[in-house]
Every structure is written in C-alpha cells, then in structure tokens.
Design an enzyme around this catalytic site. Structure first.
Site, PDB file in Angstrom:
ATOM      1  N   ASP A   1      -5.821   9.178  60.765  1.00 55.59           N
ATOM      2  CA  ASP A   1      -6.442   8.223  62.049  1.00 55.59           C
ATOM      3  C   ASP A   1      -5.719   8.827  63.290  1.00 55.59           C
ATOM      4  OD1 ASP A   1      -7.143   6.529  63.898  1.00 55.59           O
ATOM      5  OD2 ASP A   1      -5.970   4.853  62.946  1.00 55.59           O
TER       6      ASP A   1
ATOM      7  N   ASP B   1     -12.725   9.123  64.657  1.00 55.92           N
ATOM      8  CA  ASP B   1     -11.344   9.643  64.922  1.00 55.92           C
ATOM      9  C   ASP B   1     -10.828   9.326  63.589  1.00 55.92           C
ATOM     10  OD1 ASP B   1     -11.117   6.915  65.111  1.00 55.92           O
ATOM     11  OD2 ASP B   1      -9.047   7.102  66.253  1.00 55.92           O
ATOM     12  N   GLU B   2     -11.638   9.183  62.396  1.00 57.26           N
ATOM     13  CA  GLU B   2     -10.821   8.736  61.045  1.00 57.26           C
ATOM     14  C   GLU B   2     -11.686   9.401  59.875  1.00 57.26           C
ATOM     15  OE1 GLU B   2     -10.196   4.405  60.224  1.00 57.26           O
ATOM     16  OE2 GLU B   2     -10.637   4.214  62.173  1.00 57.26           O
TER      17      GLU B   2
HETATM   18 MG   LIG Z   1      -7.556   6.043  65.819  1.00 60.75          MG
END
Ligand SMILES: [Mg+2]
Length: 437
Positions: free
Chosen positions: A17, A109-110
């Site tokens: 993350d 974003d993961e």
């Molecule tokens: Mg994040």
C-alpha cells in the site's frame, strides 16, 4: 489456537500500500516539494490527499482547502493529475510482476502478490523477499510503501496498515492469535461501522474474539461473508488473487489548442506530432510502452474526427510512432477545414520490457530506435524539453506557444525578446533529427 499454527507460512500473501500516494507522486516528480506540507485536490477545492508533512499539521481528507490553509499557512495546493498517478500505478504492478506472476491490481495504490513457493527461487525467506520487493518499489518509484505479509489477503491487509508510513509487518501462522488479540474489529476490510456495532452488541470487540467464536456464530450473524472472513482471519485463505490485469485503465493523452485556428496542413500535423513527442517522453519516463494510438482533430466548429488503431508491435519509441501517427493524420485531415485542436491518445499501456523481436522484424532497427529515444531523452533532460525534436515539428518554433504541461510558463521563457525563443536566448543549438530508413 489456529489450526494452521504448526506452519509458519502455508501460504504467503503480500499486500502493498503506497503511503499518501498522490502527494508522494507529486513529491517524487517535483523534488522541491519534498519535506513540505502538500495536498492535491485544488481543482475541487478539497483535500483529496495530504502528505505526511501536511497531516502533521492536522490537515485531513476531505477538508475544504481554505480550512486546511488556515491551520497550515505554508500548505502547497496542487491540482490532481490522475493520468500521472495511474501511470505510476501501472509501474508499481509491473515491478511486482518481475518478482511473481501472481499479482492483483487491487486499487490505484494497492496490490496483492502471491509469494508462496518462491523461497527456493530466491534462496530467501518470505520476509526477505517481501523486504526486497518493498525496497525495489521504493527505489524505482521514489516513494515509500507499507507492506504486510501473512497467510491470507485479509490478514496481509491488516498487517500493511499496522505501521504506516514505510512499515513492514509479517505475521506467521503461530503469531496470528497474539497479533489479533487487541486488534479492533474495524481494522478488518469488510467490517463496516454497522457490522462493528452489531459485533460489539454480541460482545465481540477484537478480531481474536471474533475468530474464537464458532464459525456458526459468524455465519448466523453476518452470513456468507462473515464465515469467509472468519476463515481468512484464522489464516485459512478463501479469497483468491484476482490476477487478470484491469484492462483499459491507463491511457495517456496530450492535447493542444491553438489560436487562431489553422488550415495549414504542415502546421496542424506539427502540432499533432508535438503532442506525440510529449506523450512519448512521458511514456518513457514511466518505463511504459504503448499498443494502441488514437489521433483526433477538432475543427473550428468544434466537430471532432478521429481514428484509433492498434500497433503491430508495442513500442516506446517516438521514431516508431511517427510514421504511424502521420498515416492516421492523413486519413483524418480534410483540406480547407480550419482546425483548432489536435489530440493524441496512447492506450493499452504496458511495462516496457526488452522484448524478443518477431522473426520477420528488423531487430537492429528496433534496437536503434530505442537507443535514439534514450539519447534524445538525455539531451532534452540537459537542454530542456523538446530541445531535440522531430524535423516535422520544427515549424512550431516560429510560434513559441508551447508552455509547460500545466500551462505554467518558466521565467526564462518570458524573458525572451520579441521574435526570439528561449532556446535562442540561452544559445542552445537547435538539432533536427532525421531518421533515414
Ligand atoms: Mg495508500
């Protein structure tokens, strides 16, 4: 005790993350923003993402910008640039895929990655592999990530949230119970506020209390999801990795509007090819290549015509694309029409790996165009964007209307005398590149 407690990692799943992703990308691309309180979301007047420096001032999402400015007077507000964020995201996934083929693109974003079975490949423990991945991503993207490693997706996700930013948390099978002992149920992805309240009503406040109840309790109270999460949180993975890449997400486009509008074919083509040059510079900066290109021309009356086509071979080379884009332009352009805007769209982006050329392709030429692109990028990094450009876009120098990507004009460009462009002013020779076939 969990039934899997004898094994440390019967399965090893990684969750990664990015920390304060949007602002971290801005800080990575604009080093002068490093260490400063930054937010993005200027175009909407709200905080869409706050850097850790801004968070330290108490700036939170989705605060109104004028409020945020009040509590942090030195706050830097930037407009969101989702195109760039999605390119960085694409790059994140492709770095992960150099370690393991099983990667799930979970969100911008993961990501999840399957590490099971890789210990022998890398002669390293799962923790060492996870740390190597973390380090590689951080070095290549220039931002920090938080990483969790455990036996299921649900556990890995709780782990990555445990120490932020730049944290690493690994929980092995026999450590699960201790890890979940004081973990509030709201940390579980899938337990919303209503579920948390319902569980509390039944005396379940920690995740350990949840998995210590019989499965029937979870199923009766929360249905199928309750039972699935019960297994996941005990370290018994039920949710598979969804490894199909999310299609059609990343595109890159460059548009140029010019006044007055023009029916000069060379000029309109030059504008379009300049869009192409800019798009390919950005493409290479993010180590991507393209498989499909669209060309769109907007006429004086705002009607737009365009053509999209797939390339026979993905490329990151401006030279490769020039003939292709020119051919599309020839089909779209109509004589005696005044045009006001050109747009170029790059779609179907993928990581730029050194590919095995097709048997019938000219491998030498592919390598040569690649080397030329690299040299042009290096020269432009030294002398300014578009210092080295295609001969076909040279006529644009007469117009001096190419501003920065976001319409910001550097002071050195404004300092030019009438009829003089900034490159002449700082005495950089203009190089025209012609590629012989
Ligand atoms: Mg994040």
């Amino acid at each position: 005790m969990s039934p899997v407690s004898l094994h440390s990692f019967p399965r090893a799943l990684l969750h990664i993350d990015c920390d304060a992703f949007f602002t971290s990308v801005e800080q990575a691309l604009n080093p002068e923003l490093k260490g400063r309180p930054v937010v993005v979301g200027k175009e909407r007047g709200i905080v869409a993402c706050a850097s850790y420096e801004a968070k330290a001032w108490g700036v939170r999402r989705p605060m109104a910008l004028h409020e945020a400015k009040k509590i942090c007077p030195t706050l830097v507000c930037m407009p969101s640039d989702y195109e760039t964020y999605s390119l960085v995201s694409k790059r994140l996934y492709s770095i992960l895929r150099t370690f393991t083929p099983d990667v799930e693109e979970y969100s911008i974003d993961e990501a999840f990655a399957e590490l099971s079975g890789l210990r022998r490949v890398y002669h390293a423990s799962y923790e060492e592999i996870a740390l190597k991945i973390k380090q590689t991503v951080e070095e290549e993207l220039g931002l920090t990530v938080s990483v969790g490693l455990s036996l299921s997706k649900s556990l890995a996700k709780i782990c990555s949230k445990q120490k932020k930013p730049a944290g690493f948390t690994a929980v092995r099978g026999f450590e699960i119970d201790a890890f979940l002992k004081d973990m509030p149920t709201e940390r579980v992805c899938g337990f919303g506020p209503n579920t948390v309240a319902l569980l509390a009503k039944h005396g379940v406040r920690t995740v350990l209390e949840y998995i210590q109840r019989p499965e029937a309790f979870a199923r009766k109270l929360l249905g199928k999801i309750g039972s699935e999460l019960w297994h996941e949180l005990k370290g018994d993975a039920v949710y598979p990795l969804l490894t199909a890449p999310k299609e059609g997400q990343a595109t890159l486009s460059k548009t140029k509007t010019f006044t007055p509008s023009s029916d000069d074919k060379d000029f309109v083509r030059a504008q379009l090819l300049r869009n192409m040059e800019s798009a390919f510079i950005k493409l290479r900066r993010h180590s991507l290549r393209v498989k499909g290109i669209g060309v769109y021309l907007t006429a004086h009356d705002f009607s737009t015509r365009g053509l999209y086509a797939d390339l026979t071979r993905p490329t990151a080379s401006t030279m490769d694309a020039t003939a292709f884009v020119t051919a599309l332009f020839e089909r779209v352009f109509e004589a005696k029409t005044r045009y006001r805007r050109t747009s170029l769209v790059l779609a179907d982006l993928e990581a730029d790996r050194e590919a095995q050329p097709d048997l019938f392709e000219d491998a030498c030429r592919i390598r040569a165009t690649r080397e030329i692109s690299k040299a042009v990028d290096q020269a432009n990094a030294l002398y300014g964007k578009h210092a080295v450009h295609l001969a076909a876009t040279d006529c644009l120098r007469r117009f001096g209307q190419h501003l920065g990507d976001r319409g910001d004009v550097a002071q050195r460009k404004l300092a030019a005398l009438k009829g003089e462009n900034f490159r002449q002013r700082i005495r950089i020779p203009v190089w025209n590149l012609r590629l012989k076939d």
